[in-house]
Design an enzyme around this catalytic site. Structure first.
Site, PDB file in Angstrom:
ATOM      1  N   GLY A 149       0.799  -1.223   0.000  1.00 37.45           N
ATOM      2  CA  GLY A 149       0.000   0.000   0.000  1.00 37.45           C
ATOM      3  C   GLY A 149       0.825   1.264   0.000  1.00 37.45           C
ATOM      4  O   GLY A 149       0.602   2.190  -0.793  1.00 37.45           O
ATOM      5  N   SER A 172      -3.744  -8.525   3.117  1.00 39.05           N
ATOM      6  CA  SER A 172      -4.341  -9.316   4.193  1.00 39.05           C
ATOM      7  C   SER A 172      -5.017  -8.467   5.267  1.00 39.05           C
ATOM      8  O   SER A 172      -5.645  -9.003   6.169  1.00 39.05           O
ATOM      9  CB  SER A 172      -3.272 -10.201   4.839  1.00 39.05           C
ATOM     10  N   PHE A 175     -13.768   0.820  16.104  1.00 41.64           N
ATOM     11  CA  PHE A 175     -12.510   0.088  16.131  1.00 41.64           C
ATOM     12  C   PHE A 175     -11.818   0.369  17.453  1.00 41.64           C
ATOM     13  O   PHE A 175     -12.080   1.379  18.109  1.00 41.64           O
ATOM     14  CB  PHE A 175     -11.625   0.482  14.944  1.00 41.64           C
ATOM     15  N   GLN A 217       3.475  -4.402  18.826  1.00 39.64           N
ATOM     16  CA  GLN A 217       2.057  -4.595  19.133  1.00 39.64           C
ATOM     17  C   GLN A 217       1.612  -6.037  18.957  1.00 39.64           C
ATOM     18  O   GLN A 217       1.864  -6.652  17.917  1.00 39.64           O
ATOM     19  CB  GLN A 217       1.188  -3.716  18.222  1.00 39.64           C
ATOM     20  N   HIS A 262      -1.724  -8.290  18.652  1.00 40.50           N
ATOM     21  CA  HIS A 262      -3.163  -8.225  18.379  1.00 40.50           C
ATOM     22  C   HIS A 262      -3.835  -9.284  19.247  1.00 40.50           C
ATOM     23  O   HIS A 262      -3.363 -10.425  19.301  1.00 40.50           O
ATOM     24  CB  HIS A 262      -3.440  -8.498  16.901  1.00 40.50           C
ATOM     25  N   LEU A 299      -4.890 -13.541  11.454  1.00 38.48           N
ATOM     26  CA  LEU A 299      -5.666 -12.505  12.135  1.00 38.48           C
ATOM     27  C   LEU A 299      -7.168 -12.753  12.041  1.00 38.48           C
ATOM     28  O   LEU A 299      -7.703 -13.017  10.958  1.00 38.48           O
ATOM     29  CB  LEU A 299      -5.348 -11.145  11.504  1.00 38.48           C
ATOM     30  N   GLU A 303     -10.353  -7.168  14.141  1.00 39.86           N
ATOM     31  CA  GLU A 303     -11.041  -6.397  15.168  1.00 39.86           C
ATOM     32  C   GLU A 303     -12.487  -6.109  14.771  1.00 39.86           C
ATOM     33  O   GLU A 303     -13.336  -5.846  15.625  1.00 39.86           O
ATOM     34  CB  GLU A 303     -10.287  -5.083  15.370  1.00 39.86           C
ATOM     35  N   ARG A 362      -5.438  -2.335  21.845  1.00 39.75           N
ATOM     36  CA  ARG A 362      -4.888  -3.680  21.649  1.00 39.75           C
ATOM     37  C   ARG A 362      -3.878  -4.059  22.722  1.00 39.75           C
ATOM     38  O   ARG A 362      -3.809  -5.218  23.136  1.00 39.75           O
ATOM     39  CB  ARG A 362      -4.244  -3.774  20.268  1.00 39.75           C
ATOM     40  N   HIS A 405       1.600  -8.417  15.811  1.00 40.43           N
ATOM     41  CA  HIS A 405       0.842  -7.888  14.671  1.00 40.43           C
ATOM     42  C   HIS A 405       1.530  -6.724  13.968  1.00 40.43           C
ATOM     43  O   HIS A 405       1.497  -6.623  12.749  1.00 40.43           O
ATOM     44  CB  HIS A 405      -0.532  -7.439  15.173  1.00 40.43           C
ATOM     45  N   TYR A 406       2.183  -5.831  14.734  1.00 38.95           N
ATOM     46  CA  TYR A 406       2.631  -4.574  14.134  1.00 38.95           C
ATOM     47  C   TYR A 406       3.817  -4.022  14.903  1.00 38.95           C
ATOM     48  O   TYR A 406       3.896  -4.140  16.127  1.00 38.95           O
ATOM     49  CB  TYR A 406       1.480  -3.561  14.172  1.00 38.95           C
ATOM     50  N   GLU A 441       4.682   0.732   7.457  1.00 38.02           N
ATOM     51  CA  GLU A 441       5.111   0.109   8.707  1.00 38.02           C
ATOM     52  C   GLU A 441       6.628   0.065   8.852  1.00 38.02           C
ATOM     53  O   GLU A 441       7.153   0.006   9.952  1.00 38.02           O
ATOM     54  CB  GLU A 441       4.542  -1.311   8.820  1.00 38.02           C
ATOM     55  N   ARG A 484      -0.322   1.477  18.551  1.00 40.16           N
ATOM     56  CA  ARG A 484      -1.109   1.946  17.401  1.00 40.16           C
ATOM     57  C   ARG A 484      -2.574   1.602  17.575  1.00 40.16           C
ATOM     58  O   ARG A 484      -2.919   0.493  17.997  1.00 40.16           O
ATOM     59  CB  ARG A 484      -0.594   1.306  16.104  1.00 40.16           C
TER      60      ARG A 484
END
Length: 587
Positions: free
Chosen positions: A18, A51, A120, A234, A236, A246, A249, A289, A357-358, A381, A392
Site C-alpha cells: 500500500g 491481508s 474500532f 504490538q 493483536h 488474524l 477487530e 490492543r 501484529h505490528y 510500517e 497503534r
C-alpha cells in the site's frame, strides 16, 4: 553470479504494498517526467497489505472531528507520538480515502448511499471505513490498477534487495538479486523510498506473512540510519493459535465477545483505560490492543485460559450476531475459521490468542518521510514518523500507508528533480556486494559440513528468545537473556551453508539473508527495551511498572555499531496541543 552495470531511475520504491504503490503514484503526479521504479520480492498483489481486513480510519461523519481523531491517536499512543505528525495525518486522511474511492475502491455503504463506518479499538467514535472485511485486499487492488495508468512506472517483480548503494554521503540506489536468474543487479536512483513493511516474523506467533522479515529496516540500519522506538511491538489480541492468522477487530466491532474458560467476559475485570470503575459491557472488547493483550496474560496467570496444543487461548464468540450479519459484515472471518480451524463461527466459538501484529517502531523519518541519509525515504510500517508511539490504534495503519506514502513520494520526487549525477562507483559497489554474498552464503555450496549451522534451527531459537524475553511483559533479566541469545545466533549465522546449488529461485539463500535482517531488527528491539526503564503502551516492564514522563517522554534511536551492541540515543517527543495525561478509552 552474473553482474552488470546499473539501471538508472529518478525514484526507486522498494516494496509493492500500500505505501509503496501510493508513493509511486504520488511521484508520477508530482513530476510526470521522472523515471520511476517499484522493486518487490513478491508480485505486488502478494504484498501483505492484501491481508488487512478491518478498515481504514478517517473523519467523514458529522458527529466526528479531526481533533477527536487526533486525540484518540495521541492518547492511544500513550503520548509517545509526535503530535505535529498526527495533526498532518488526521487532516490528510479523509482526502486520501476519498481519493481512493474515486480510483475505484468499493467502500461499504449505508442504505442512503453514504460511506459506512464501524467502531474500532481505542476509537471513541465510529470512523473506520471498510470494504466488508477485505479492506486491504480492495485497497491494494485499487492502488495497483491505478499505477497501471502511468507508463513511467517500471516494475522489478521478484527482486530481493540485499543492500543500499551509498556513496558521497547519499543513497543512490540498491543492489538486488533477480530471483528468477540469481543475477546481482545495481539499480541506481536519485531517491530511494523504503516501503517494505514490518518485521513480525522475528516472533513465532504473528499475523504477518513470511515476507515480513524487516528487510527495509535492516537495510537502513546497516547504512547508518537509526531505527526509532523499536521496543514497541504490538500484539493483536485475536489471532488463531497455530497459524497466527488474524481474526479482525471488526469481529468485535460488530459485537463479538471475548470469553475465558468459564464463558465469562473477563475484560470487565481489567482497566482498559476508561474513567469508569469497570468498562461498559457493550464496548469493552474494543479497548486498545495493548491493554487487551495484557489482560489475556493476566487471565492466563489466573488459570482462566484454555490450554491447547499450541499454547493457551480464549474464545471469541460471534454466534449471537447471526448468520446474515456475519455473511454481510465479516464473511472473511467465517471463511478463515472454516478453512484453518474447521469450525463455523455461526455455530461455534473461535479460539484466539494474542499474536504479534505490528511494529510501532521503524526507520527514523520526518513528517515528509525523509531519513537522516540524503536521498533515502521511508513510509508505511517500515517507517516511524511517529504517529503510533507506544501503541497503534486499529485502522490507523492503512491510512498511514496512504498519507505518508503520498508525502514520501512527493518529497522524493522533489529531491530527484534536482538531477544530481550518479557516482561512478556504483558498479564497483554492486560487485563488492556480490563478493560479500558469495563469501557469506555461497562459498560452501556442496551441502552441510561438520560445523555448519542450520537456518531453520537458528530461526527457531530466535523465535524462542524473542518470545521468552521480549514478549507482552518483560524484565531486565529476560531481556538480557534474550540479548545474549541473539548475539550468539548472529555469530552462528556466519557458519550457515547453502546446500541449494541453483541460481533460479534459491529460496534457501533468501531465507538466510532474511534471517540476517531479522536478527538485526531483534537486537534493536531488545536493546531499546532494555534501556527504557518504564512501562508505556505495548512496552510493559514488570520490574518498572509505572510510566515515567520525566525521563522517558522521548523516542529511542538505535544505531548499529560495528561489533558492539546498538547505541541508543534519545529524541524529544513533539507536543503541540495535548499535554500528557491519563489514557482514557470510551466516554
Amino acid at each position: 553470479m552474473t553482474r552488470y552495470g546499473p539501471d538508472e531511475h529518478d525514484v526507486l520504491i522498494v516494496g509493492g504494498g500500500g505505501a509503496g504503490l501510493r508513493a509511486a503514484i504520488a511521484v508520477a503526479e508530482a513530476n510526470p517526467k521522472l523515471k520511476i521504479a517499484v522493486i518487490s520480492k513478491v508480485y505486488p498483489m502478494r504484498s501483505h497489505t492484501v491481508s488487512a481486513e478491518g478498515g481504514s480510519a478517517a473523519v467523514i461523519k458529522s458527529n466526528d472531528s479531526l481533533d477527536e481523531h487526533a486525540y484518540d491517536t495521541i492518547s492511544g499512543s500513550d503520548w509517545l507520538c509526535d503530535q505535529n505528525a498526527v495533526e498532518e495525518f488526521v487532516n490528510e486522511a479523509p482526502k486520501e480515502l476519498l481519493q481512493l474511492e474515486h480510483w475505484g475502491c468499493p467502500w461499504s455503504r449505508e442504505p442512503d448511499g453514504s460511506i459506512s463506518v464501524r467502531s474500532f479499538g481505542g476509537m471513541k467514535i465510529k470512523r473506520t471505513w471498510y470494504a466488508a472485511d477485505k479492506t486491504g485486499f480492495h485497497m491494494l487492488h485499487t492502488l495497483f490498477q491505478t499505477t497501471m495508468k502511468y507508463d513511467r512506472i517500471h516494475r522489478y517483480d521478484e527482486y530481493f534487495v540485499t543492500s543500499l548503494m551509498v556513496d558521497d554521503g547519499r543513497c543512490q540506489g540498491v543492489v538486488a538479486i533477480e530471483l528468477t536468474t540469481g543475477k546481482i543487479n545495481a539499480i541506481a536512483a536519485r531517491s530511494v523510498i523504503l516501503c517494505t513493511g514490518g518485521c513480525g516474523r522475528v516472533f513465532p506467533y504473528t499475523t504477518n506473512a513470511n515476507i515480513k522479515s524487516g528487510d527495509g529496516m535492516a537495510l537502513a540500519y546497516r547504512a547508518g540510519v537509526p531505527m526509532k522506538d523499536m521496543e514497541f511491538v504490538q500484539y493483536h489480541p485475536t489471532g488463531l493459535p497455530f497459524t497466527g492468522i488474524l481474526i479482525t477487530e471488526a469481529a468485535r466491532a460488530e459485537g463479538g465477545y471475548l470469553l475465558n474458560k468459564d464463558g465469562y467476559r473477563y475484560l470487565q475485570d481489567y482497566d482498559l483505560g476508561k474513567p469508569e470503575p469497570k468498562p461498559v459491557l457493550r464496548s469493552m472488547e474494543l479497548g486498545p490492543r495493548d491493554r487487551l493483550s495484557q489482560a489475556f496474560e493476566k487471565e492466563h496467570e489466573k488459570g482462566q485460559t484454555i490450554e491447547g496444543p499450541f499454547g493457551p487461548f480464549v474464545h471469541l464468540d460471534i454466534k449471537h450476531l447471526g448468520e446474515d450479519v456475519i455473511n454481510e459484515k465479516i464473511p472473511f472471518v467465517r471463511e478463515l475459521c472454516l478453512k484453518y480451524e474447521n469450525i463455523d463461527p455461526v455455530k461455534e466459538y473461535i479460539p484466539v490468542r494474542p499474536v504479534v501484529h505490528y511494529m510501532m517502531g521503524g526507520i527514523h523519518t520526518d513528517i515528509h518521510g525523509a531519513t537522516p541519509l540524503e536521498g533515502l525515504y521511508a513510509a508505511g510500517e517500515a517507517a516511524c514518523v511517529s504517529i503510533n508511539g507506544a501503541n497503534r490504534l486499529g485502522s490507523n495503519s492503512l491510512t498511514e500507508c496512504l498519507v505518508f506514502g503520498a508525502r514520501a513520494g512527493k518529497a522524493a520526487a522533489e529531491n530527484a528533480s534536482q538531477g544530481k549525477s550518479f557516482s561512478r562507483n556504483l558498479e564497483a559497489i554492486a560487485m563488492d556486494e556480490g563478493r560479500r554474498i558469495e563469501k557469506a552464503y555461497l562459498s560452501n555450496r556442496s551441502g552441510k559440513t561438520k560445523n555448519s549451522e542450520s537456518i531453520v534451527t537458528i530461526r527457531e531459537e530466535m523465535h524462542q528468545a524473542m518470545k521468552d524475553g521480549a514478549g507482552i511483559f518483560r524484565t531486565e533479566k529476560s531481556l538480557k537473556e534474550s540479548q545474549n541469545a541473539i548475539q550468539e545466533l548472529q555469530d552462528r549465522l556466519l557458519r550457515t551453508s547453502i546446500g541449494d546449488t541453483s541460481y533460479t529461485f534459491n529460496t534457501e539463500l533468501t531465507s538466510a539473508m532474511e534471517l540476517s535482517y531479522m536478527l538485526d531488527v531483534a537486537e534493536a528491539v531488545i536493546q531499546s527495551a532494555l534501556k527504557r526503564d518504564e512501562s508505556r503502551g505495548s512496552h510493559q516492564r514488570s520490574d518498572h511498572p509505572g510510566r515515567d514522563d520525566d525521563k522517558f517522554l522521548v523516542h529511542s534511536l538505535a544505531y548499529k555499531t560495528e561489533k558492539d551492541l546498538p547505541r541508543i540515543d534519545y529524541l524529544p517527543v513533539t507536543i503541540t496541543r495535548w499535554p500528557p495525561g491519563e489514557r482514557i478509552y470510551g466516554r
